[in-house]
Scaffold this active site. Structure first.
Site, PDB file in Angstrom:
ATOM      1  N   CYS A 139      -5.327  -0.007   6.067  1.00 47.79           N
ATOM      2  CA  CYS A 139      -5.691   1.412   6.231  1.00 47.79           C
ATOM      3  C   CYS A 139      -6.943   1.801   5.448  1.00 47.79           C
ATOM      4  CB  CYS A 139      -4.530   2.322   5.832  1.00 47.79           C
ATOM      5  SG  CYS A 139      -4.253   2.443   4.040  1.00 47.79           S
ATOM      6  N   CYS A 158       0.177   3.220   3.531  1.00 45.81           N
ATOM      7  CA  CYS A 158       0.655   2.778   4.855  1.00 45.81           C
ATOM      8  C   CYS A 158       1.706   1.674   4.793  1.00 45.81           C
ATOM      9  CB  CYS A 158      -0.520   2.304   5.707  1.00 45.81           C
ATOM     10  SG  CYS A 158      -1.177   0.674   5.223  1.00 45.81           S
ATOM     11  N   CYS A 218       0.838  -1.197   0.000  1.00 46.62           N
ATOM     12  CA  CYS A 218       0.000   0.000   0.000  1.00 46.62           C
ATOM     13  C   CYS A 218       0.878   1.254   0.000  1.00 46.62           C
ATOM     14  CB  CYS A 218      -0.904  -0.007   1.221  1.00 46.62           C
ATOM     15  SG  CYS A 218      -1.865   1.508   1.428  1.00 46.62           S
ATOM     16  N   ASP A 242      21.934   0.325 -15.717  1.00 50.21           N
ATOM     17  CA  ASP A 242      21.744  -0.873 -14.898  1.00 50.21           C
ATOM     18  C   ASP A 242      20.800  -1.831 -15.627  1.00 50.21           C
ATOM     19  OD1 ASP A 242      20.910  -2.757 -13.035  1.00 50.21           O
ATOM     20  OD2 ASP A 242      20.688  -1.316 -11.390  1.00 50.21           O
ATOM     21  N   CYS A 248      -6.359  -1.901   0.476  1.00 51.77           N
ATOM     22  CA  CYS A 248      -5.453  -2.207   1.588  1.00 51.77           C
ATOM     23  C   CYS A 248      -6.310  -2.613   2.782  1.00 51.77           C
ATOM     24  CB  CYS A 248      -4.596  -0.992   1.929  1.00 51.77           C
ATOM     25  SG  CYS A 248      -3.586  -1.242   3.408  1.00 51.77           S
TER      26      CYS A 248
END
Length: 412
Positions: free
Chosen positions: A220, A204, A201, A338, A217
């Site tokens: 929360c 949170c 999430c 990368d 979620c």
């Protein structure tokens, strides 16, 4: 603000003239379009030039990890139904490239601008957009892009208080988090194929629950908002529940999603979905991607894929085995240096295809394909790969600078 038609200041006019001259010198020297160097020169002479050039335009900003160049092009086509458009159609999407594009559009009514994710908040401050379209966020260029949650937070902070209409994909939790600080959001159910960057999430840090196409979620209560526009198969559903058919020359589900978002943007300006979608059919290719070219007597379809989410969408486009596939990966500055992202790409989906590997980082890619248990051949050049490929149209998938290398070689 749009509608303010104050003439450019002498300083701004000088900056525009100098920028165009620098761009012309760059083109004459064979160094590309010159849009970036031209914009850099202009902004050096007048740091406020971007805002000045945008003051008479209704501006749309488009940002995302994947699909922003194509969506920018689709929105531009749709808005041409109601007036002239200036756009950075070739994808120069940082402030210098955007400045160059706007400098060429003095008669335009609309500015449709693709913006690099890192620069979105700053460009939005400068040009006072009427609409901002947010499509998706996923991992990309690990050595230059912030971690996705950090980028979403920057967007959230940067767009707070913006008067723009935010047209946002409600299926991507990171996009929802970014847009949720804004006053006026139009939610589009555009789908999300790649979910590996959105399992926690953004509010949170809790684990995201994903039943079916929904998400929330459990800790929360942060959850998927209800959409007012939606992609449904081959149709766009508008806020009234009407279904409008999508007919595109561009392939794949991702481009239907781009079209759905573009229709929602066009509607903010009063362009009806039917008109917007019909105009989008005109787009055959975008900066070379999806083009089919003839090279050495063979047909090659050129496909761009820059990160794991983009490769996943691209794999869904290619013809089934035994269609030959050429893969090309570079790791130059514009790609990100990368290449560890190769390990996140679902290459086993290519099982059964004859695979040929080229590009600066062909050996990095070869190791990845070896681990995936795929049969492939490493080739030194595009010419060699094409000569070795069995009959049939060849699908060529490349990341950013590798794609440009291929376009130059095939004369596209």
């Amino acid at each position: 603000m749009a509608g303010n038609t104050e003439p450019l200041s002498p300083r701004a006019k000088l900056a525009v003239t100098a920028g165009k001259a620098a761009a012309a010198v760059s083109r004459a020297a064979g160094r590309g379009s010159g849009s970036v160097i031209g914009g850099k020169v202009a902004l050096r002479l007048d740091p406020d030039l971007l805002g000045a050039l945008a003051q008479h335009l209704d501006v749309v900003l488009v940002s995302a990890t994947n699909g922003k160049t194509t969506t920018t092009r689709l929105i531009a086509e749709a808005l041409r139904a109601s007036g002239p458009v200036v756009s950075n159609a070739l994808g120069a999407n940082m402030p210098a490239g955007i400045t160059s594009a706007l400098a060429g559009g003095s008669d335009a009514k609309y500015g449709v601008i693709e913006v690099d994710e890192k620069y979105l908040a700053g460009v939005a401050r400068d040009v006072t957009p009427k609409v901002i379209a947010l499509l998706n966020l996923s991992r990309d260029q690990l050595d230059r892009a912030a971690e996705t949650r950090m980028l979403a937070e920057k967007w959230r902070e940067g767009l707070q208080g913006s008067k723009a209409v935010i047209v946002a994909n409600c299926d991507d939790p990171l996009i929802v988090w970014s847009a949720s600080s804004s006053q006026n959001v139009v939610w589009v159910a555009a789908g999300q194929e790649w979910k590996d960057d959105a399992w926690s999430c953004p509010s949170c840090g809790g684990v995201m629950q994903r039943p079916g196409d929904d998400w929330f979620c459990g800790e929360c209560g942060f959850r998927r908002p209800a959409p007012t526009w939606a992609l449904s198969g081959d149709h766009v559903l508008d806020p009234h529940g009407s279904a409008w058919p999508i007919h595109l020359q561009l392939p794949g589900r991702a481009n239907k999603a781009n079209a759905a978002t573009s229709a929602a943007v066009a509607a903010v300006f009063g362009v009806p979905p039917q008109v917007a979608l019909e105009r989008m059919y005109q787009v055959q290719a975008v900066a070379g991607r999806y083009d089919v070219v003839t090279f050495q007597g063979r047909e090659l379809r050129l496909l761009l894929a820059k990160n794991p989410a983009g490769w996943l969408e691209t794999f869904s486009l290619i013809d089934p085995p035994p269609t030959p596939v050429i893969l090309s990966v570079n790791a130059r500055g514009a790609d990100g240096t990368d290449t560890s992202w190769l390990w996140d790409v679902d290459y086993p989906r290519l099982a059964g295809h004859p695979i040929f590997v080229i590009g600066d980082r062909k050996l990095d890619l070869a190791v990845r394909l070896e681990v995936a248990g795929l049969d492939f051949r490493v080739c030194e050049t595009l010419d060699e790969a094409v000569q070795l490929a069995p009959p049939g149209q060849i699908e060529l998938i490349a990341n950013y600078t590798a794609f440009q290398d291929v376009r130059r070689r095939v004369g596209n």
